[in-house]
Write a protein that holds these residues in place. Structure first.
Motif, short mmCIF file in Angstrom:
data_model
loop_
_atom_site.label_atom_id
_atom_site.label_comp_id
_atom_site.label_asym_id
_atom_site.label_seq_id
_atom_site.Cartn_x
_atom_site.Cartn_y
_atom_site.Cartn_z
N GLN A 132 0.83 -1.21 0.00
CA GLN A 132 0.00 0.00 0.00
C GLN A 132 0.86 1.26 0.00
N LEU A 133 1.99 1.22 0.71
CA LEU A 133 2.90 2.37 0.73
C LEU A 133 3.50 2.61 -0.66
N LEU A 134 3.94 1.53 -1.32
CA LEU A 134 4.49 1.67 -2.66
C LEU A 134 3.43 2.18 -3.64
N GLY A 135 2.19 1.71 -3.46
CA GLY A 135 1.11 2.20 -4.31
C GLY A 135 0.85 3.68 -4.11
N LEU A 136 0.90 4.12 -2.85
CA LEU A 136 0.70 5.54 -2.55
C LEU A 136 1.79 6.39 -3.18
N ILE A 137 3.04 5.92 -3.12
CA ILE A 137 4.14 6.65 -3.72
C ILE A 137 3.97 6.73 -5.23
N SER A 194 -1.57 1.56 -9.56
CA SER A 194 -2.98 1.20 -9.72
C SER A 194 -3.16 -0.29 -9.98
N LEU A 195 -2.27 -0.89 -10.79
CA LEU A 195 -2.43 -2.31 -11.09
C LEU A 195 -2.15 -3.17 -9.86
N THR A 196 -1.15 -2.81 -9.08
CA THR A 196 -0.85 -3.57 -7.86
C THR A 196 -2.02 -3.52 -6.89
N GLN A 197 -2.59 -2.33 -6.72
CA GLN A 197 -3.73 -2.20 -5.81
C GLN A 197 -4.94 -2.97 -6.33
N GLN A 198 -5.13 -2.99 -7.66
CA GLN A 198 -6.25 -3.72 -8.24
C GLN A 198 -6.10 -5.22 -8.01
N ILE A 199 -4.91 -5.75 -8.27
CA ILE A 199 -4.67 -7.19 -8.07
C ILE A 199 -4.80 -7.54 -6.60
N ARG A 200 -4.23 -6.71 -5.73
CA ARG A 200 -4.33 -6.97 -4.29
C ARG A 200 -5.78 -7.03 -3.84
N GLY A 201 -6.59 -6.03 -4.26
CA GLY A 201 -7.98 -6.01 -3.85
C GLY A 201 -8.78 -7.18 -4.42
N ALA A 202 -8.53 -7.51 -5.71
CA ALA A 202 -9.26 -8.60 -6.34
C ALA A 202 -8.93 -9.94 -5.70
N VAL A 203 -7.66 -10.17 -5.42
CA VAL A 203 -7.25 -11.43 -4.79
C VAL A 203 -7.82 -11.53 -3.37
N LYS A 204 -7.76 -10.42 -2.66
CA LYS A 204 -8.26 -10.42 -1.29
C LYS A 204 -9.76 -10.72 -1.25
N ASP A 205 -10.52 -10.12 -2.17
CA ASP A 205 -11.96 -10.39 -2.21
C ASP A 205 -12.25 -11.83 -2.61
N THR A 206 -11.48 -12.35 -3.58
CA THR A 206 -11.71 -13.72 -4.04
C THR A 206 -11.41 -14.74 -2.96
N LEU A 207 -10.42 -14.45 -2.11
CA LEU A 207 -10.08 -15.37 -1.02
C LEU A 207 -11.20 -15.52 0.00
N GLN A 208 -12.14 -14.57 0.01
CA GLN A 208 -13.25 -14.64 0.96
C GLN A 208 -14.39 -15.53 0.47
N HIS A 209 -14.34 -15.98 -0.78
CA HIS A 209 -15.43 -16.77 -1.33
C HIS A 209 -15.45 -18.18 -0.74
N ASP A 210 -16.62 -18.76 -0.71
CA ASP A 210 -16.78 -20.08 -0.11
C ASP A 210 -16.06 -21.16 -0.90
N TYR A 211 -16.01 -21.04 -2.23
CA TYR A 211 -15.39 -22.10 -3.02
C TYR A 211 -13.90 -22.22 -2.73
N VAL A 212 -13.26 -21.12 -2.29
CA VAL A 212 -11.84 -21.19 -1.93
C VAL A 212 -11.66 -22.06 -0.69
N ARG A 213 -12.52 -21.86 0.30
CA ARG A 213 -12.45 -22.70 1.50
C ARG A 213 -12.75 -24.16 1.17
N SER A 214 -13.68 -24.37 0.24
CA SER A 214 -14.01 -25.75 -0.15
C SER A 214 -12.83 -26.43 -0.83
#
Length: 313
Positions: A132-137, A194-214
């Protein structure tokens, strides 16, 4: 998939036509000032009239633009008004330089952003805060300031790389690396945020899905879940941002090529605009528009391959 591809090709062709029409219209509006700029402020009205007649600017916008468009479709952008070579020759000489810088930067941005985004989303903690710091810079610093800082540090202070100039790779590969590294780095650093923040957010949201835990409970390793399933679902939004990054890089290349005195399309566009050379300006506009459309077309195909729902959108 064929219908989707044809639809995207049609959209790209319409976008190209729109961009060229708008650019030509804006240039046509200033045709008298263009003649004065080339002939000089002391030019007589008769000289202006003769100049416009010779270059077809005495015709209506629709007639003048139709003539240009028909010739451009054939690959003929006419004769340059202020350059010794035709626009097609100028584009051919400089296109490879800009492509090397932009494509190399795009690859670096995609690779590094993927690594940092996944690291921040998966590890969390200090890794996430660092991302996040690198993204802010990256968001805060424009690429021309990054370019100046890189020149001062690595070209002026330690002489590792060339501050200005360009050496083709086929001429001397070592000197090519010395001349290309700093401009590629300047564009890449500013594009990472912007791309790093996008990938970070997308991966973080996807990890919360039920199919990942399954998948995890079924015995699949965490690494396989991340790289085979999570990234596939997170890739769509990231590819869209990557397409926008390419557009931003083409805009930034104009400044970067001026700073590093690189003979690419960016510096050619500045020179042609300053010289009021309509054929060269239009050739550059059309070329850059085609590059953007082709890259976004490829990204759309990749997104459709990863997510079939995209084909229905």
């Amino acid at each position: 998939m064929l219908k989707f591809t044809l639809r995207r090709l049609g959209t790209g062709a319409l976008l190209l036509l729109t961009v060229c029409t708008f650019a030509y219209f804006m240039l046509y509006l200033g045709k008298d000032s263009i003649a004065y700029g080339i002939l000089g402020e002391n030019a007589k009205p008769a000289d202006i009239t003769h100049f416009n007649q010779v270059h077809g600017l005495d015709k209506s916008f629709f007639e003048s633009y139709a003539n240009w468009l028909i010739n451009a479709i054939r690959g003929d952008f006419g004769q340059a008004w202020t350059f010794p070579d035709p626009p097609t020759v100028l584009i051919g000489q400089r296109l490879s330089v800009t492509l090397i810088i932009v494509v190399a930067s795009l690859i670096i941005v995609a690779t590094v952003s993927l690594a940092l985004g996944v690291l921040g989303a998966v590890r969390g903690g200090w890794a996430d805060r660092l991302v996040q710091l690198l993204g802010l810079i990256g968001f805060a610093l424009p690429n021309f300031l990054i370019a100046f800082a890189l020149v001062i540090q690595f070209a002026v202070s330690v002489h590792w790389f060339n501050a200005v100039g360009w050496v083709p790779p086929q001429m001397d590969f070592e000197q090519f690396l010395r001349s290309a590294t700093l401009p590629i780095a300047a564009i890449s650093i500013s594009g990472l945020a912007s791309l790093t923040q996008q990938i970070r957010g997308a991966v973080k949201d996807t990890l919360q899905h039920d199919y990942v835990r399954s998948l995890r409970t079924s015995g699949l390793s965490y690494r396989r879940v991340i790289f085979k399933h999570v990234l596939r679902n997170a890739a769509g939004p990231a590819l869209s941002v990557l397409g926008l990054q390419f557009v931003g890089m083409l805009g930034g290349i104009v400044i970067i090529e001026q700073i590093f005195a690189i003979p690419g399309l960016g510096s050619l566009s500045v020179s042609a605009t300053s010289a009021r050379d309509i054929p060269v300006v239009m050739a550059v506009v059309a070329t850059m528009a085609i590059m953007v459309i082709l890259v976004n077309f490829v990204i759309d195909l990749l997104s459709a391959a990863l997510n079939p729902k995209v084909r229905l959108s």
